[in-house]
Design an enzyme around this catalytic site. Structure first.
Site, PDB file in Angstrom:
ATOM      1  N   ASP A 247     -44.102  11.906  80.385  1.00 14.73           N
ATOM      2  CA  ASP A 247     -43.304  10.689  80.229  1.00 14.73           C
ATOM      3  C   ASP A 247     -43.375  10.164  78.814  1.00 14.73           C
ATOM      4  OD1 ASP A 247     -44.196   8.911  83.253  1.00 14.73           O
ATOM      5  OD2 ASP A 247     -42.692  10.433  82.866  1.00 14.73           O
ATOM      6  N   LYS A 269     -38.664   8.351  80.126  1.00 11.17           N
ATOM      7  CA  LYS A 269     -37.630   7.377  80.440  1.00 11.17           C
ATOM      8  C   LYS A 269     -37.823   6.184  79.522  1.00 11.17           C
ATOM      9  CE  LYS A 269     -38.266   8.076  85.393  1.00 11.17           C
ATOM     10  NZ  LYS A 269     -39.685   8.243  85.619  1.00 11.17           N
ATOM     11  N   MET A 382     -44.254  -4.104  84.312  1.00 15.01           N
ATOM     12  CA  MET A 382     -42.816  -4.183  84.058  1.00 15.01           C
ATOM     13  C   MET A 382     -42.323  -5.627  84.137  1.00 15.01           C
ATOM     14  SD  MET A 382     -41.649  -0.730  86.052  1.00 15.01           S
ATOM     15  CE  MET A 382     -42.814  -0.815  87.391  1.00 15.01           C
TER      16      MET A 382
HETATM   17  N1  SAH Z   1     -48.450   4.301  86.351  1.00 15.69           N
HETATM   18  C1  SAH Z   1     -48.587   3.330  85.289  1.00 15.69           C
HETATM   19  C2  SAH Z   1     -47.561   2.257  85.345  1.00 15.69           C
HETATM   20  C3  SAH Z   1     -46.180   2.734  85.078  1.00 15.69           C
HETATM   21  S1  SAH Z   1     -44.993   1.460  85.155  1.00 15.69           S
HETATM   22  C4  SAH Z   1     -50.018   2.771  85.330  1.00 15.69           C
HETATM   23  O1  SAH Z   1     -50.745   2.992  86.300  1.00 15.69           O
HETATM   24  O2  SAH Z   1     -50.402   2.123  84.357  1.00 15.69           O
HETATM   25  C5  SAH Z   1     -44.792   1.051  83.487  1.00 15.69           C
HETATM   26  C6  SAH Z   1     -45.460  -0.249  83.179  1.00 15.69           C
HETATM   27  O3  SAH Z   1     -46.840  -0.068  83.034  1.00 15.69           O
HETATM   28  C7  SAH Z   1     -45.022  -0.880  81.882  1.00 15.69           C
HETATM   29  O4  SAH Z   1     -43.812  -1.592  82.024  1.00 15.69           O
HETATM   30  C8  SAH Z   1     -46.159  -1.828  81.636  1.00 15.69           C
HETATM   31  O5  SAH Z   1     -46.072  -2.953  82.470  1.00 15.69           O
HETATM   32  C9  SAH Z   1     -47.331  -1.021  82.119  1.00 15.69           C
HETATM   33  N2  SAH Z   1     -48.034  -0.305  81.038  1.00 15.69           N
HETATM   34  C10 SAH Z   1     -48.157   1.022  80.888  1.00 15.69           C
HETATM   35  N3  SAH Z   1     -48.891   1.314  79.801  1.00 15.69           N
HETATM   36  C11 SAH Z   1     -49.254   0.147  79.259  1.00 15.69           C
HETATM   37  C12 SAH Z   1     -50.029  -0.229  78.124  1.00 15.69           C
HETATM   38  N4  SAH Z   1     -50.587   0.688  77.338  1.00 15.69           N
HETATM   39  N5  SAH Z   1     -50.196  -1.544  77.876  1.00 15.69           N
HETATM   40  C13 SAH Z   1     -49.628  -2.479  78.644  1.00 15.69           C
HETATM   41  N6  SAH Z   1     -48.899  -2.181  79.728  1.00 15.69           N
HETATM   42  C14 SAH Z   1     -48.705  -0.896  80.028  1.00 15.69           C
END
Ligand code: SAH
Length: 465
Positions: A247, A269, A382
């Site tokens: 991703d 995405k 998100m």
């Molecule tokens: N599977 C992922 C989440 C995917 S959804 C997990 O467990 O973290 C995508 C969302 O994850 C983003 O919109 C944001 O809200 C969050 N996210 C992912 N990486 C991040 C980061 N390094 N810092 C802050 N938020 C993050």
């Protein structure tokens, strides 16, 4: 290279150890699980020999004589008068042994490296005696990446070597067999500690004249971005993958842990713009696994937290392909740790809930009654685009306007930002601070306990200080 790390076979060899005390004990312990015969001459008035070592060594309470030294491969001298050491070392050398005077590299024929012992597989880290502490640290690092049961695998390989040679007479065929046997299912079974299954699978591989390759899909959590936050298992799977499907959220630092020749497929995405539609991602996973490849589908954070991991797993399983899931550190946990926000706290939060600011269009929304409950931390993924709705729904469900909010943007990346605000200013703060990167929004009294890079409402800090 200032020293050469040769390895000496220990089958049927005799090791002599002279001396007593903790340094002698440490040398004796090196040979506890080896096939060598250990003869230990403690000398008179010696320190007692630990019970476990007395079981495996032949212990004599005198000094070794000339005839004791006959046939010895290695002689360790742990302490003694200089004249005694000198005489013993000379006698040992005259009989063809290599001598190690403990703690005295200058008088030794060889030094003892830092050792990772996995039975058949032995890794030695040598610094030529110049920096033993460094060697020990490197050994610890190696210990961590070398699976505990790798010795089982090597032991099986040794056991089956003759059989394999008699069945496959072409070198290339044998190499192809070992590549499969030592990297495929048999390897997985051995590393799980299931020697019998590993042996069966190796023999099965050998019996398949034209073996049909079976692929596998690993759904792997990449963590929030910092490669240090990857699990050891995820790092291993990345190193072994033939194909990596990733991703946008998976950082370069993490992807760099993969083999250079692995095929990388970017299905990243960006919000509202899907370069590779979800159905096609499933097709890619199935297609690559059907070629017999080890496919790693790596996703930011944890695959099962707002990652559509469940949907991808369904597609892979429906195609009859093996799938395994390796968890990762989810953004909520990483951002909370980074901002030092305790998600639960005996005084402030008895529950923690993870929610998404964006839901499937036409699908059910999150339960804001629960999210707005008192004594709770609610963590939104998100949530940047949806900040106005989150704010409105939380207030409407009864959460106070002054409730502290910690927003962490790009958590664990170099450009991480932590912003403290309050619920009734959340939407404004997102606009004013120009928050655009992936962010976690933590709402609840615990948020005020965190460490910030920018406090949108400094009086909040004062209130909760
Ligand atoms: N599977 C992922 C989440 C995917 S959804 C997990 O467990 O973290 C995508 C969302 O994850 C983003 O919109 C944001 O809200 C969050 N996210 C992912 N990486 C991040 C980061 N390094 N810092 C802050 N938020 C993050």
């Amino acid at each position: 290279m200032r020293v050469f790390p040769a390895s000496i076979p220990l089958d049927g060899r005799t090791i002599i150890l002279a001396g007593s005390g903790f340094m002698a004990d440490a040398k004796a312990r090196l040979f506890v699980n080896s096939p060598a015969r250990l003869k230990w001459f403690t000398g008179r008035n010696a320190d007692p020999v630990p019970h476990d070592l007395a079981q495996v060594a032949e212990v004599y309470d005198r000094e070794p004589t000339r005839s004791d030294l006959r046939g010895a491969t290695l002689v360790f001298i742990a302490g003694g008068e200089p004249r005694f050491i000198d005489r013993l070392a000379r006698r040992a050398r005259r009989r063809g042994a290599l001598v190690n005077v403990v703690d005295s590299p200058a008088e030794s024929d060889f030094q003892v490296p830092a050792i990772v012992d996995r039975d058949e597989i032995v890794v030695s880290v040598a610094s030529g005696g110049s920096a033993p502490v460094l060697s020990v640290d490197i050994r610890s690092a190696v210990e961590q990446v070398l699976p505990a049961n790798v010795g089982i695998l090597a032991g099986l390989a040794r056991e089956l070597r003759g059989t394999v040679k008699s069945v496959l007479d072409k070198f290339d065929d044998r190499r192809a067999f070992w590549e499969r046997a030592l990297r495929g299912e048999a390897r997985d079974a051995a590393l799980r500690g299931d020697r019998a299954a590993a042996r069966r699978l190796m023999l099965k591989t050998l019996n398949e004249v034209q073996p049909e390759k079976t692929g596998i899909v690993h759904l792997v959590g990449a963590g929030p971005g910092d490669p240090d936050l990857l699990t050891l298992k995820a790092a291993r799977l990345l190193r072994e993958a033939d194909v990596i499907v990733h991703d946008r959220l998976v950082s370069e630092g993490v992807l760099n842990m993969a083999r250079r020749d692995a095929l990388r497929i970017d299905v990243g995405k960006t919000k509202g713009h899907h370069p590779v539609p979800q159905e096609e991602i499933g097709d890619i996973l199935v297609r690559e696994a059907r070629k017999g490849q080890r496919v790693v589908r790596i996703k930011g954070g944890d695959p099962f937290i707002f990652g559509r991991g469940g949907e991808e797993l369904d597609v892979v399983r429906a195609a009859g392909i093996d799938a395994e899931v390796t968890p990762g550190i989810s953004a909520a946990l990483a951002c909370a740790a980074s901002a030092q926000v305790p998600l639960t706290h005996r005084d402030h939060a008895q529950t923690v809930t993870f929610a998404s600011g964006v839901v499937k269009s036409g699908g059910p929304d999150a339960d804001y009654e629960t999210l707005a409950a008192p004594n709770a931390t609610s963590v939104f993924y998100m949530g940047v685009g949806a900040a106005p709705q989150i704010e409105a729904k939380m207030l409407a469900a009864g959460r106070a306007g002054a409730t502290p909010v910690m927003l962490v943007e790009n958590g664990t990346h170099d450009n991480e930002r932590r912003i403290l605000t309050r619920l009734d200013s959340l939407a404004d703060t997102v606009v004013r601070e120009r928050v655009h990167g992936p962010s976690i929004i933590m709402i609840g009294e615990t948020a005020a306990l965190g460490q910030v890079t920018a406090a949108a409402q400094t009086e909040l800090q004062e209130t909760y200080a």
